[in-house]
Design a protein around this motif. Structure first.
Motif, PDB file in Angstrom:
ATOM      1  N   GLU A  72       0.820  -1.218   0.000  1.00 45.98           N
ATOM      2  CA  GLU A  72       0.000   0.000   0.000  1.00 45.98           C
ATOM      3  C   GLU A  72       0.855   1.269   0.000  1.00 45.98           C
ATOM      4  OE1 GLU A  72      -2.876  -0.055   3.168  1.00 45.98           O
ATOM      5  OE2 GLU A  72      -3.452  -2.118   2.751  1.00 45.98           O
ATOM      6  N   ARG A  73       2.159   1.099  -0.018  1.00 44.83           N
ATOM      7  CA  ARG A  73       3.108   2.210  -0.078  1.00 44.83           C
ATOM      8  C   ARG A  73       3.139   3.044   1.208  1.00 44.83           C
ATOM      9  NH1 ARG A  73       0.643   1.905  -4.982  1.00 44.83           N
ATOM     10  NH2 ARG A  73      -0.867   3.507  -4.372  1.00 44.83           N
ATOM     11  N   LEU A  74       2.772   2.425   2.310  1.00 42.84           N
ATOM     12  CA  LEU A  74       2.862   3.104   3.603  1.00 42.84           C
ATOM     13  C   LEU A  74       4.162   2.761   4.321  1.00 42.84           C
ATOM     14  CD1 LEU A  74      -0.787   2.727   4.948  1.00 42.84           C
ATOM     15  CD2 LEU A  74       0.240   4.676   3.756  1.00 42.84           C
ATOM     16  N   LEU A  75       4.726   1.602   4.035  1.00 43.37           N
ATOM     17  CA  LEU A  75       5.984   1.167   4.623  1.00 43.37           C
ATOM     18  C   LEU A  75       6.982   0.889   3.513  1.00 43.37           C
ATOM     19  CD1 LEU A  75       4.752  -1.399   7.331  1.00 43.37           C
ATOM     20  CD2 LEU A  75       5.183   1.055   7.616  1.00 43.37           C
ATOM     21  N   VAL A  76       8.246   0.874   3.873  1.00 49.05           N
ATOM     22  CA  VAL A  76       9.303   0.514   2.933  1.00 49.05           C
ATOM     23  C   VAL A  76      10.302  -0.370   3.661  1.00 49.05           C
ATOM     24  CG1 VAL A  76      10.588   2.635   3.426  1.00 49.05           C
ATOM     25  CG2 VAL A  76      11.014   1.400   1.290  1.00 49.05           C
ATOM     26  N   HIS A  77      10.739  -1.425   2.993  1.00 49.29           N
ATOM     27  CA  HIS A  77      11.711  -2.347   3.579  1.00 49.29           C
ATOM     28  C   HIS A  77      13.103  -2.003   3.078  1.00 49.29           C
ATOM     29  CE1 HIS A  77      14.081  -6.122   3.865  1.00 49.29           C
ATOM     30  NE2 HIS A  77      13.467  -6.206   5.025  1.00 49.29           N
ATOM     31  N   GLN A  78      14.030  -1.811   4.024  1.00 57.85           N
ATOM     32  CA  GLN A  78      15.418  -1.543   3.691  1.00 57.85           C
ATOM     33  C   GLN A  78      16.247  -2.786   4.022  1.00 57.85           C
ATOM     34  OE1 GLN A  78      16.773   1.305   2.413  1.00 57.85           O
ATOM     35  NE2 GLN A  78      14.822   2.393   2.299  1.00 57.85           N
ATOM     36  N   LEU A  79      16.911  -3.331   3.037  1.00 59.95           N
ATOM     37  CA  LEU A  79      17.666  -4.562   3.211  1.00 59.95           C
ATOM     38  C   LEU A  79      18.668  -4.418   4.350  1.00 59.95           C
ATOM     39  CD1 LEU A  79      18.091  -7.411   2.038  1.00 59.95           C
ATOM     40  CD2 LEU A  79      19.879  -6.437   0.575  1.00 59.95           C
ATOM     41  N   ASN A  80      18.633  -5.377   5.262  1.00 56.09           N
ATOM     42  CA  ASN A  80      19.536  -5.433   6.419  1.00 56.09           C
ATOM     43  C   ASN A  80      19.343  -4.283   7.405  1.00 56.09           C
ATOM     44  OD1 ASN A  80      20.825  -7.770   5.395  1.00 56.09           O
ATOM     45  ND2 ASN A  80      22.182  -6.514   4.137  1.00 56.09           N
ATOM     46  N   ARG A  81      18.292  -3.502   7.221  1.00 52.75           N
ATOM     47  CA  ARG A  81      18.049  -2.383   8.137  1.00 52.75           C
ATOM     48  C   ARG A  81      16.684  -2.476   8.808  1.00 52.75           C
ATOM     49  NH1 ARG A  81      19.710   3.314   5.730  1.00 52.75           N
ATOM     50  NH2 ARG A  81      19.810   3.744   7.971  1.00 52.75           N
ATOM     51  N   GLY A  82      15.707  -3.055   8.124  1.00 51.64           N
ATOM     52  CA  GLY A  82      14.393  -3.201   8.722  1.00 51.64           C
ATOM     53  C   GLY A  82      13.293  -2.535   7.916  1.00 51.64           C
ATOM     54  N   VAL A  83      12.169  -2.354   8.587  1.00 52.71           N
ATOM     55  CA  VAL A  83      10.978  -1.778   7.957  1.00 52.71           C
ATOM     56  C   VAL A  83      10.745  -0.383   8.529  1.00 52.71           C
ATOM     57  CG1 VAL A  83       8.480  -2.007   7.659  1.00 52.71           C
ATOM     58  CG2 VAL A  83       9.943  -4.041   7.547  1.00 52.71           C
ATOM     59  N   PHE A  84      10.504   0.582   7.644  1.00 51.84           N
ATOM     60  CA  PHE A  84      10.324   1.976   8.034  1.00 51.84           C
ATOM     61  C   PHE A  84       9.009   2.515   7.484  1.00 51.84           C
ATOM     62  CE2 PHE A  84      14.808   1.077   7.927  1.00 51.84           C
ATOM     63  CZ  PHE A  84      15.359   1.792   8.987  1.00 51.84           C
TER      64      PHE A  84
END
Length: 238
Positions: A72-84
């Motif tokens: 839904e484009r509310l969160l973004v996953h950053q590899l090796n960093r987590g979910v923002f």
């Protein structure tokens, strides 16, 4: 920025909403609401341990909820960093308003003959005016969102309602970045009333023109303010 235990602990109050058959969709509903309310702000890292513990769900269930909200484009996953929580780019804001103009103006254009069912729209306008008198500008922001959702609801289309819910949820990510909600939302209370008055009088074409100008002005104002606020944060795309 990350979620602390105390911040996520507030989610424990929502555990009852999950019922006995916890699902990723219900978890996503709770997190979507908290994001819309600004509880998790753009750029914030969402802690799996804290949130899963607060809601009493498994990591797998939470990860599926995260996946849904990423779609839904509310969160973004950053590899090796987590979910923002996602930080919109200026181009996202422009595209959101392009979509809003297409949908909202088309709904008003296609309303047909008056009278229109305006009870929910009236409540949204009156709610925003009441919140403004009380100095509750976060409430005014929410009332403005309700106004536009109820405007689109006049089409009587579940699909359009779902599309607008998603678009406006994204838009609130930008709203939460602005430090002066009164300046951002205050001027549009009068314009909400003007659109309502035009529809109440059966003047559909006038309401459509008022709405188009409203959305163009709102876009220009938000883009100008938002462009000065953006930095390179972990929740931002690109």
């Amino acid at each position: 920025m990350g979620t602390t235990g105390s911040e996520a602990g507030g989610l424990a109050d929502d555990r009852a909403l999950l019922g006995r058959t916890s699902t990723a969709e219900r978890v996503a509903d709770i997190l979507r609401t908290r994001i819309a309310e600004g509880f998790f702000r753009p750029g914030a890292r969402l802690s799996e341990d804290s949130i899963a513990g607060a809601l009493g769900v498994s990591r797998n269930t939470l990860r599926e909820a995260f996946r849904l909200l990423t779609h839904e484009r509310l969160l973004v996953h950053q590899l090796n960093r987590g979910v923002f929580v996602r930080v919109l780019a200026v181009e996202d804001v422009v595209d959101i308003y392009r979509t809003r103009r297409l949908v909202e103006c088309a709904v008003v254009h296609g309303l047909g003959k008056p009278p229109f069912a305006l009870d929910a729209l009236i409540r949204a306008v009156m709610g925003g005016e009441r919140d403004a008198r009380e100095g509750d500008w976060k409430g005014v922001s929410t009332a403005n969102i309700h106004f536009h959702r109820e405007l689109v609801a006049l089409a009587g289309s579940a699909r359009t309602d779902e599309l607008m819910r998603s678009v406006l949820a994204e838009l609130r990510l930008a709203f939460h970045m602005v430090d002066d909600p009164q300046a951002l939302h205050g001027p549009y209370l009068v314009r909400n009333r003007e659109i309502l008055d035009a529809l109440s009088a059966g003047e559909r074409e006038k309401a459509e023109h008022l709405l188009a100008d409203y959305l163009d002005d709102s876009r220009d104002q938000l883009v100008e303010v938002y462009a000065h606020l953006l930095g390179d944060g972990p929740g931002r795309d690109g």
